[in-house]
Scaffold this active site. Structure first.
Site, PDB file in Angstrom:
ATOM      1  N   CYS A  36      45.597  28.665  47.972  1.00 55.72           N
ATOM      2  CA  CYS A  36      46.850  28.362  48.665  1.00 55.72           C
ATOM      3  C   CYS A  36      46.717  27.034  49.424  1.00 55.72           C
ATOM      4  CB  CYS A  36      47.249  29.524  49.565  1.00 55.72           C
ATOM      5  SG  CYS A  36      48.968  29.458  50.120  1.00 55.72           S
ATOM      6  N   HIS A  76      46.889  34.445  46.140  1.00 52.45           N
ATOM      7  CA  HIS A  76      45.813  35.043  46.931  1.00 52.45           C
ATOM      8  C   HIS A  76      45.152  36.218  46.205  1.00 52.45           C
ATOM      9  CE1 HIS A  76      46.540  32.963  50.831  1.00 52.45           C
ATOM     10  NE2 HIS A  76      47.758  32.847  50.340  1.00 52.45           N
ATOM     11  N   GLU A 124      42.423  37.583  46.854  1.00 54.33           N
ATOM     12  CA  GLU A 124      41.737  38.458  47.825  1.00 54.33           C
ATOM     13  C   GLU A 124      42.661  39.545  48.363  1.00 54.33           C
ATOM     14  OE1 GLU A 124      43.703  35.403  50.480  1.00 54.33           O
ATOM     15  OE2 GLU A 124      42.849  35.458  48.462  1.00 54.33           O
TER      16      GLU A 124
END
Length: 202
Positions: free
Chosen positions: A28, A152, A154
């Site tokens: 990002c 993202h 994660e």
């Protein structure tokens, strides 16, 4: 991030780290940081680390309210890491890559929302603006020691992007470290019993 890096004089060390071929993954805002060129910025722009031969459009998908999730086609990731040919992309006030150089390997792209069908970019002189029509924008790339994702990973339970990066580390540094080897082995031995596209909080 850029303001803090500039305030604490971190840019020379960060650029040296990237330029030395150390593995780096920018997610990002990290993607914006690694790009050679950024557009769609606030007045005055921002300093970049660079190294990734691409033009990134900051906040391409809009404000925080335009954050979204989407299934992304990731055949190259599936080829290297197994599992589904798609992954869940969580985009939070996300950027997008609108131009990539010849040495940049595209790992995923994303359909352009209908209200973003025309992309405004500066011309070569950075004076006037021209409009480029696109129906897809790039959202994941690799170039040498650099990995970058506009979304993202994660925030999902899909560990394949992390495994991909750890294998990049081993590829770049043949010796590796005990820590990296241990993490990589743990991911390789983990049974893929849970769905790959469910967010962690579910």
């Amino acid at each position: 991030m850029a303001k803090l890096a500039e305030h604490h004089n971190l840019f020379p060390a960060l650029r040296e780290f990237v330029g030395a071929g150390k593995p780096v993954w920018g997610t990002c805002a990290g993607l914006i940081f690694l790009a050679n060129k950024a557009i769609g910025q606030k007045s005055g722009g921002q300093e970049l680390i660079g190294g990734l031969d691409c033009t990134v459009h900051r906040n391409f998908f809009g404000s925080q309210l335009q954050s979204f999730e989407i299934e992304l086609s990731v055949p190259k990731l599936a080829e290297k890491e197994g599992g589904s040919g798609t992954c869940r992309g969580v985009f939070i006030r996300a950027p997008a890559i609108v131009e990539a150089g010849p040495d940049v390997e595209v790992l995923a792209d994303c359909p352009v929302p209908s209200d973003k069908s025309r992309i405004v970019t500066p011309n070569g002189n950075n004076q006037e603006e021209e409009k480029i029509s696109k129906d897809q924008v790039i959202v994941a790339v690799r170039q040498g020691n650099l990995l970058a994702t506009a979304f993202h990973p994660e925030l999902t339970s899909d560990l394949r992007w992390h495994s991909f990066f750890l294998k990049m580390v081993k590829e770049i540094n043949d010796k590796g470290s005990q820590c990296v080897s241990s993490l990589d082995k743990d991911i390789e031995e983990r049974p893929w019993k849970r769905p790959l596209d469910l967010p962690i909080f579910e």
